[in-house]
Write a protein that holds these residues in place. Sequence first.
Motif, short mmCIF file in Angstrom:
data_model
loop_
_atom_site.label_atom_id
_atom_site.label_comp_id
_atom_site.label_asym_id
_atom_site.label_seq_id
_atom_site.Cartn_x
_atom_site.Cartn_y
_atom_site.Cartn_z
N SER A 108 0.82 -1.21 0.00
CA SER A 108 0.00 0.00 0.00
C SER A 108 0.85 1.26 0.00
CB SER A 108 -0.94 0.01 1.21
OG SER A 108 -0.21 0.13 2.40
N LYS A 132 3.38 1.78 -1.77
CA LYS A 132 3.94 2.01 -3.10
C LYS A 132 2.87 2.33 -4.15
CE LYS A 132 7.87 -1.16 -2.51
NZ LYS A 132 8.40 -0.72 -1.38
N VAL A 133 1.61 2.19 -3.81
CA VAL A 133 0.53 2.41 -4.77
C VAL A 133 0.18 3.89 -4.83
CG1 VAL A 133 -1.89 1.92 -5.29
CG2 VAL A 133 -0.40 0.11 -4.46
N LYS A 134 0.06 4.39 -6.05
CA LYS A 134 -0.34 5.79 -6.26
C LYS A 134 -1.71 5.80 -6.91
CE LYS A 134 4.16 7.82 -6.52
NZ LYS A 134 5.35 7.21 -6.79
N VAL A 135 -2.57 6.68 -6.45
CA VAL A 135 -3.90 6.84 -7.03
C VAL A 135 -3.93 8.17 -7.75
CG1 VAL A 135 -6.37 7.00 -6.54
CG2 VAL A 135 -4.93 5.46 -5.18
N TYR A 136 -4.34 8.13 -9.00
CA TYR A 136 -4.41 9.33 -9.81
C TYR A 136 -5.86 9.76 -10.02
CZ TYR A 136 0.41 8.06 -10.70
OH TYR A 136 1.73 7.74 -10.54
N GLN A 137 -6.06 10.98 -10.46
CA GLN A 137 -7.39 11.49 -10.71
C GLN A 137 -8.17 10.59 -11.66
OE1 GLN A 137 -8.90 14.22 -9.21
NE2 GLN A 137 -10.74 13.47 -10.21
N ASP A 152 -8.04 7.45 -11.93
CA ASP A 152 -8.51 6.26 -11.21
C ASP A 152 -9.81 6.55 -10.48
OD1 ASP A 152 -6.24 4.72 -11.91
OD2 ASP A 152 -5.09 5.69 -10.30
#
Length: 149
Positions: free
Chosen positions: A138, A140-145, A147
């Motif tokens: 968790s 290392k995970v990136k959430v983008y707009q 997504d």
Amino acid sequence: ATTMATQELLDRFFPEYRLTVAQGATGPGFGITEAVEAMARALRRNDKLVVICLGSATNIAATLTNYPEYRTKIEKVVFVGGRSSCPDKSRHKVCKHFNVGRKNPQHLPDLNFEKDAAAAAALMRFHVPLTLVPFELSAKVKVYQSDID
């Protein structure tokens, strides 16, 4: 302070969604809080929901304890918990804390299995489907707009 900071971030980055953050538990326990009432309302209004716990599972465990009739409306609960061994695997010891950050790392406890183990145990007793996300993954995970859209 956490509730207000979270609300400020949501208002700043996602104003179009008009999201509201409810005050949750300040520590372990199964009492009724604003967050518990908000989750109960959401479960009442929907057929199935996926619950994502960004902190400890205290509030969802309290919701199920106080409103067990909504258990079947939870498709699954996704939460962060557990960790792999320390980077120095030759010692075969488990790290006591998560290391967050690179320049000035903060050392944080496991919110679900250490800080509020009773909440994690309650989720298992209620037999809701659980997805456990290891901390290392968790982080290392990136959430983008895109997504979110």
